[in-house]
Design a protein around this motif. Structure first.
Motif, PDB file in Angstrom:
ATOM      1  N   VAL A 100      -4.193  14.208  -6.432  1.00 37.40           N
ATOM      2  CA  VAL A 100      -3.304  13.129  -6.107  1.00 37.40           C
ATOM      3  C   VAL A 100      -2.523  13.035  -5.052  1.00 37.40           C
ATOM      4  O   VAL A 100      -2.538  12.034  -4.235  1.00 37.40           O
ATOM      5  CB  VAL A 100      -2.718  12.631  -7.180  1.00 37.40           C
ATOM      6  CG1 VAL A 100      -1.700  11.486  -7.106  1.00 37.40           C
ATOM      7  CG2 VAL A 100      -3.533  12.286  -8.553  1.00 37.40           C
ATOM      8  N   PHE A 101      -1.674  14.196  -4.673  1.00 38.70           N
ATOM      9  CA  PHE A 101      -1.089  14.474  -3.460  1.00 38.70           C
ATOM     10  C   PHE A 101      -1.938  14.245  -2.214  1.00 38.70           C
ATOM     11  O   PHE A 101      -1.400  13.639  -1.253  1.00 38.70           O
ATOM     12  CB  PHE A 101      -0.281  15.305  -3.472  1.00 38.70           C
ATOM     13  CG  PHE A 101       0.905  15.412  -4.495  1.00 38.70           C
ATOM     14  CD1 PHE A 101       1.695  14.364  -4.562  1.00 38.70           C
ATOM     15  CD2 PHE A 101       1.230  16.675  -5.427  1.00 38.70           C
ATOM     16  CE1 PHE A 101       2.489  14.295  -5.838  1.00 38.70           C
ATOM     17  CE2 PHE A 101       2.135  16.633  -6.076  1.00 38.70           C
ATOM     18  CZ  PHE A 101       2.975  15.400  -6.315  1.00 38.70           C
ATOM     19  N   GLY A 102      -3.158  14.558  -2.304  1.00 39.28           N
ATOM     20  CA  GLY A 102      -3.998  14.569  -1.188  1.00 39.28           C
ATOM     21  C   GLY A 102      -4.658  13.117  -0.930  1.00 39.28           C
ATOM     22  O   GLY A 102      -4.614  12.719   0.360  1.00 39.28           O
ATOM     23  N   ILE A 137       1.018  -1.301   0.062  1.00 41.55           N
ATOM     24  CA  ILE A 137       0.015   0.015  -0.022  1.00 41.55           C
ATOM     25  C   ILE A 137       0.729   1.129  -0.097  1.00 41.55           C
ATOM     26  O   ILE A 137       0.628   2.006  -0.866  1.00 41.55           O
ATOM     27  CB  ILE A 137      -0.964   0.051   1.241  1.00 41.55           C
ATOM     28  CG1 ILE A 137      -1.999  -1.332   1.171  1.00 41.55           C
ATOM     29  CG2 ILE A 137      -1.782   1.284   1.327  1.00 41.55           C
ATOM     30  CD1 ILE A 137      -2.826  -1.380   2.165  1.00 41.55           C
ATOM     31  N   SER A 138       1.967   1.327   0.945  1.00 37.54           N
ATOM     32  CA  SER A 138       2.641   2.792   1.286  1.00 37.54           C
ATOM     33  C   SER A 138       3.718   2.640  -0.043  1.00 37.54           C
ATOM     34  O   SER A 138       3.612   3.943  -0.418  1.00 37.54           O
ATOM     35  CB  SER A 138       3.353   2.554   2.432  1.00 37.54           C
ATOM     36  OG  SER A 138       4.089   3.696   2.473  1.00 37.54           O
ATOM     37  N   GLN A 139       4.367   1.651  -0.487  1.00 36.31           N
ATOM     38  CA  GLN A 139       5.347   1.724  -1.408  1.00 36.31           C
ATOM     39  C   GLN A 139       4.690   1.452  -2.888  1.00 36.31           C
ATOM     40  O   GLN A 139       4.728   2.158  -3.697  1.00 36.31           O
ATOM     41  CB  GLN A 139       6.395   0.667  -1.136  1.00 36.31           C
ATOM     42  CG  GLN A 139       7.264   1.397  -0.024  1.00 36.31           C
ATOM     43  CD  GLN A 139       8.552   0.377   0.277  1.00 36.31           C
ATOM     44  OE1 GLN A 139       9.150   0.042  -0.804  1.00 36.31           O
ATOM     45  NE2 GLN A 139       8.789   0.218   1.535  1.00 36.31           N
ATOM     46  N   GLY A 140       3.923   0.393  -2.986  1.00 40.93           N
ATOM     47  CA  GLY A 140       3.399   0.051  -4.402  1.00 40.93           C
ATOM     48  C   GLY A 140       2.232   0.754  -5.048  1.00 40.93           C
ATOM     49  O   GLY A 140       2.469   1.537  -5.889  1.00 40.93           O
ATOM     50  N   LEU A 141       0.954   0.710  -4.086  1.00 38.09           N
ATOM     51  CA  LEU A 141       0.265   1.677  -4.558  1.00 38.09           C
ATOM     52  C   LEU A 141       0.352   3.186  -4.375  1.00 38.09           C
ATOM     53  O   LEU A 141       0.127   3.977  -5.232  1.00 38.09           O
ATOM     54  CB  LEU A 141      -1.318   1.299  -3.509  1.00 38.09           C
ATOM     55  CG  LEU A 141      -2.479   2.067  -3.687  1.00 38.09           C
ATOM     56  CD1 LEU A 141      -3.065   2.049  -5.043  1.00 38.09           C
ATOM     57  CD2 LEU A 141      -3.550   1.977  -2.660  1.00 38.09           C
ATOM     58  N   SER A 181      -4.031   5.892 -11.705  1.00 31.26           N
ATOM     59  CA  SER A 181      -3.210   7.129 -11.540  1.00 31.26           C
ATOM     60  C   SER A 181      -3.692   8.348 -12.636  1.00 31.26           C
ATOM     61  O   SER A 181      -3.908   9.364 -12.502  1.00 31.26           O
ATOM     62  CB  SER A 181      -1.631   6.978 -11.618  1.00 31.26           C
ATOM     63  OG  SER A 181      -1.251   6.434 -12.847  1.00 31.26           O
ATOM     64  N   GLY A 182      -3.570   7.717 -13.919  1.00 28.44           N
ATOM     65  CA  GLY A 182      -3.837   8.723 -14.958  1.00 28.44           C
ATOM     66  C   GLY A 182      -5.264   9.310 -15.126  1.00 28.44           C
ATOM     67  O   GLY A 182      -5.450  10.249 -15.157  1.00 28.44           O
ATOM     68  N   GLY A 184       2.981   4.166  -7.300  1.00 27.41           N
ATOM     69  CA  GLY A 184       2.091   4.244  -8.536  1.00 27.41           C
ATOM     70  C   GLY A 184       1.701   5.671  -8.554  1.00 27.41           C
ATOM     71  O   GLY A 184       1.867   6.279  -9.617  1.00 27.41           O
ATOM     72  N   LEU A 185       1.046   6.030  -7.565  1.00 22.04           N
ATOM     73  CA  LEU A 185       0.038   7.339  -7.684  1.00 22.04           C
ATOM     74  C   LEU A 185       1.265   8.534  -7.616  1.00 22.04           C
ATOM     75  O   LEU A 185       1.169   9.249  -8.378  1.00 22.04           O
ATOM     76  CB  LEU A 185      -0.705   7.508  -6.418  1.00 22.04           C
ATOM     77  CG  LEU A 185      -1.975   6.586  -6.512  1.00 22.04           C
ATOM     78  CD1 LEU A 185      -2.890   6.763  -5.081  1.00 22.04           C
ATOM     79  CD2 LEU A 185      -2.859   6.674  -7.800  1.00 22.04           C
ATOM     80  N   SER A 186       2.120   8.281  -6.737  1.00 21.05           N
ATOM     81  CA  SER A 186       3.165   9.335  -6.773  1.00 21.05           C
ATOM     82  C   SER A 186       3.900   9.565  -7.964  1.00 21.05           C
ATOM     83  O   SER A 186       4.173  10.633  -8.468  1.00 21.05           O
ATOM     84  CB  SER A 186       4.154   8.863  -5.440  1.00 21.05           C
ATOM     85  OG  SER A 186       5.034  10.032  -5.391  1.00 21.05           O
TER      86      SER A 186
END
Length: 499
Positions: free
Chosen positions: A217-219, A62-66, A205-206, A69-71
């Protein structure tokens, strides 16, 4: 209570009523294909406690993968559309956000020897969650954030993920010592969690960038940080109200001496040198490629949704790489495996060259279709190259300082990634690849591909043993250079029990 393997053996020994061995094997083989992942997860949970699996899923998945990807997609568009920087600048800024990952041994030392309010792990998970929430909300809510503060916030968010990562890495290193035969399985669990999380993150993400923008997205990225904060709240560890803080400096000194002694061992520094050099010379020019992807004149002018989908396909390639390593390649010797993965990694970069030179159109392959294939192959080969390095790193950790030393090895890898990122940014700058000028991008790709082949001449630094063998001398594996602060696996409090 019978183990999973015993129950499976009993099932295999039961004869069918019609005596058809072939039919039994066929049905059983199909059932194994369906249930094998569940048996595997259950086996890991039984061997190392379910909380270890849960911790990996939360931090890596969740933290690194999901979140990663969003980041990535959000940050790419943030630098390009909000801050309007050049690709070489964005490449440098991406390297700066990696700096918190280079000082991971400091986090490891602090969590090992400096408890806060009588707890060693809880406060650092909580601090990580709070830092991530604040940094992401600042980027999301501030209308005209100066580029320096934007870079500081992104770096702080990266630090939050790195701090949470240290504890899980310590668990992996500790369990790799206690369960030699499962070292590759644990890295596969980490890789699967990260790849599946990244697949989900890139898939949406897109669409999210198009719908709510990069700042929105940062929110959303504050949610993974909140989950890390939750782990800190439910972490089960003994309370030490009478801890002698006067011994902290001595413990830090002892741990530092133990790490230095380990690094001086030829069985350790040689693989470390290979890991750094193999990453450093593989120049990273992804920002130049991203700007070209989205350019409406020189490039294919992909939309946000297309970019997210392309990266999500890359995550599928990464996931396939993990499965390929877990099921076929994990028992091969490190040296021979790295030989072929590094060679394939270098050759796969030629797909980028074909794309930029528009050779795919001459073969009748549309840009979108070709980029999807390119990204999938690139991520798969990159994962195949990365997995044996992670397993090798877990094998180099001495007992007593395994968490901190694994963090040190990951820092060496991240210094290699920083060198690669800044080297790629310098290359783009020298070749004058800008926001609107891509004439020399093909040359940057060609130079990068050639550099990827160089590590083949350094394979003599890698041990010829495999993932099931011990690399360190026995006296080093049993060394307690720093006080063993935690001999049991970290267990999380059951939410059901706490309720």
């Amino acid at each position: 209570m019978k183990s999973v393997s015993e129950m499976k053996m009993e099932e295999e020994s039961l004869p069918l009523r019609d005596g058809s061995v072939e039919q039994s094997e066929s049905k059983h083989g199909f059932c194994d294909f369906i249930w094998a992942p569940l048996y595997w997860f259950r086996m890991l949970a039984e061997e190392m406690h379910w909380s270890f699996v849960l911790g990996v899923v939360v931090v890596y998945g969740i933290s690194q993968g999901l979140g990663g990807g969003l980041s990535r997609v959000g940050t790419e568009y943030y630098w390009k559309d909000v801050q309007k920087v050049q690709p070489s600048e964005a490449q440098v800024y991406s390297g700066i956000t990696l700096i918190p990952w280079m000082v991971k041994p400091i986090y490891g030392l602090l969590t090992d020897v400096l408890p806060v309010a009588g707890y060693r792990r809880k406060p650092y998970f909580i601090f990580s969650g709070v830092l991530g929430i604040i940094s992401m909300l600042l980027l999301a809510l501030h209308k005209n954030l100066h580029i320096a503060f934007a870079l500081l916030s992104l770096t702080a968010g990266s630090a939050a993920v790195a701090i949470a990562d240290v504890t899980i890495d310590a668990c992996v290193a500790q369990n790799s010592i206690n369960h030699h035969s499962l070292a590759a399985d644990m890295q596969s669990l980490c890789g699967l969690s990260s790849s599946i999380g990244a697949l989900i993150g890139f898939s949406v993400s897109g669409f999210l960038v198009h719908l709510i923008g990069s700042k929105g997205v940062f929110g959303l990225l504050s949610i993974p940080s909140a989950l890390v904060f939750l782990i800190g709240m439910v972490l089960n560890e003994p309370h030490m109200p009478n801890f002698e803080y006067g011994l902290v400096f001595q413990k830090l000194l002892d741990a530092t001496k133990a790490m230095w002694k380990t690094l001086r061992c030829p069985d350790v520094w040689k693989p470390c040198a290979y890991m750094y050099l193999s990453l450093a010379v593989s120049l990273n020019i992804q920002e130049g490629m991203f700007y070209w992807y989205t350019d409406n004149k020189a490039g294919p002018s992909f939309s946000q949704e297309n970019i997210g989908f392309i990266f999500s396909i890359g995550s599928i390639g990464s996931l396939f790489g993990v499965l390929l390593y877990q099921n076929i390649l994990k028992d091969y010797p490190f040296r021979s495996l790295l030989l072929w993965t590094q060679l394939i990694y270098g050759l796969s970069g030629m797909l980028d060259l074909m794309l930029v030179l528009r050779l795919n159109l001459k073969f009748g392959l549309p840009d979108y279709f070709f980029v999807v294939i390119d990204e999938g192959v690139a991520q798969m080969t990159g994962r195949l190259k990365w997995m044996p390095l992670l397993v090798l790193s877990s094998k180099l950790c001495p007992s007593g300082i395994e968490g901190t030393f694994f963090a040190l090895l990951m820092s060496i890898d991240n210094i290699g990634l920083l060198t690669s990122s800044w080297g790629g940014g310098l290359l783009l700058h020298v070749l004058k690849v800008t926001r609107v000028q891509f004439d020399n991008l093909w040359l940057a790709i060609l130079i990068r591909n050639i550099m990827r082949i160089f590590p083949l001449g350094l394979l003599f630094l890698v041990p010829s043993s495999d993932a099931t063998s011990s690399i360190l001398p026995n006296e080093m594996l049993n060394t307690k250079g720093a006080e063993t602060l935690e001999t049991e696996n970290i267990e999380l409090v059951s939410l059901v029990n706490s309720t």
